[in-house]
Design a protein around this motif. Structure first.
Motif, PDB file in Angstrom:
ATOM      1  N   MET A 106      56.231  18.287  83.870  1.00 35.87           N
ATOM      2  CA  MET A 106      56.097  16.982  83.271  1.00 35.87           C
ATOM      3  C   MET A 106      56.826  15.959  84.152  1.00 35.87           C
ATOM      4  N   ILE A 107      56.224  14.807  84.329  1.00 41.38           N
ATOM      5  CA  ILE A 107      56.849  13.749  85.116  1.00 41.38           C
ATOM      6  C   ILE A 107      57.883  13.023  84.262  1.00 41.38           C
ATOM      7  N   ILE A 108      59.098  12.941  84.783  1.00 37.32           N
ATOM      8  CA  ILE A 108      60.201  12.245  84.113  1.00 37.32           C
ATOM      9  C   ILE A 108      60.271  10.792  84.567  1.00 37.32           C
ATOM     10  N   VAL A 146      65.589  16.789  84.860  1.00 37.43           N
ATOM     11  CA  VAL A 146      64.861  16.847  86.128  1.00 37.43           C
ATOM     12  C   VAL A 146      65.170  18.174  86.826  1.00 37.43           C
ATOM     13  N   VAL A 181      59.049  11.073  92.923  1.00 36.79           N
ATOM     14  CA  VAL A 181      58.600  11.573  91.626  1.00 36.79           C
ATOM     15  C   VAL A 181      59.626  12.600  91.160  1.00 36.79           C
ATOM     16  N   CYS A 182      60.125  12.402  89.949  1.00 36.07           N
ATOM     17  CA  CYS A 182      61.049  13.359  89.340  1.00 36.07           C
ATOM     18  C   CYS A 182      60.289  14.102  88.248  1.00 36.07           C
ATOM     19  N   GLU A 183      60.392  15.416  88.261  1.00 40.79           N
ATOM     20  CA  GLU A 183      59.690  16.211  87.255  1.00 40.79           C
ATOM     21  C   GLU A 183      60.603  17.238  86.618  1.00 40.79           C
ATOM     22  N   SER A 184      60.177  17.711  85.450  1.00 43.83           N
ATOM     23  CA  SER A 184      60.910  18.765  84.762  1.00 43.83           C
ATOM     24  C   SER A 184      60.044  19.992  84.676  1.00 43.83           C
TER      25      SER A 184
END
Length: 116
Positions: free
Chosen positions: A1-3, A94, A113-116
């Motif tokens: 998922m994009i944070i 993240v 882009v930071c994602e989890s």
């Protein structure tokens, strides 16, 4: 998922003028290793940190030396994070930070882009 997503641009000549005008300007924002790079790379790393701050929703309190841009043997950039930046990333969940840098027409551009 994009944070979070962040993008920033930095005019290389403007960054160079700031470095000439104010001794220590680059070292305020960049690590020793980053500040030793060519000016277009320094401007790109500055833009990368601004883009990272946007992606992590940081308005204040970012330790600029708590995020360092490094490149692997293929030239792919990434961040090493610690301190305030690592703490904020953990707070948001993240688990991966993607970074893209580009330099053209006197402009350095960074996309994060930071994602989890």
């Amino acid at each position: 998922m994009i944070i979070g997503i962040g993008v920033d641009v930095c005019e290389v000549a403007r960054f160079a003028r700031a470095c000439e005008r104010w001794p220590g300007f680059a070292r305020r924002w960049l690590t020793e290793a980053e500040a030793s790079l060519p000016m277009h790379s320094q401007a790109g790393r500055y833009a990368a940190k601004e883009a990272l701050a946007k992606a992590l929703l940081i308005e204040r309190g970012l330790g600029w030396h708590d995020a360092e841009v490094i490149c692997d043997e293929f030239g792919r950039p990434s961040f090493i994070t610690k301190g305030s930046v690592a703490a904020r990333a953990a707070e948001l969940g993240v688990t991966r930070i993607h970074l893209s840098l580009s330099h053209d027409a006197g402009i350095a551009t960074a996309f994060v882009v930071c994602e989890s």
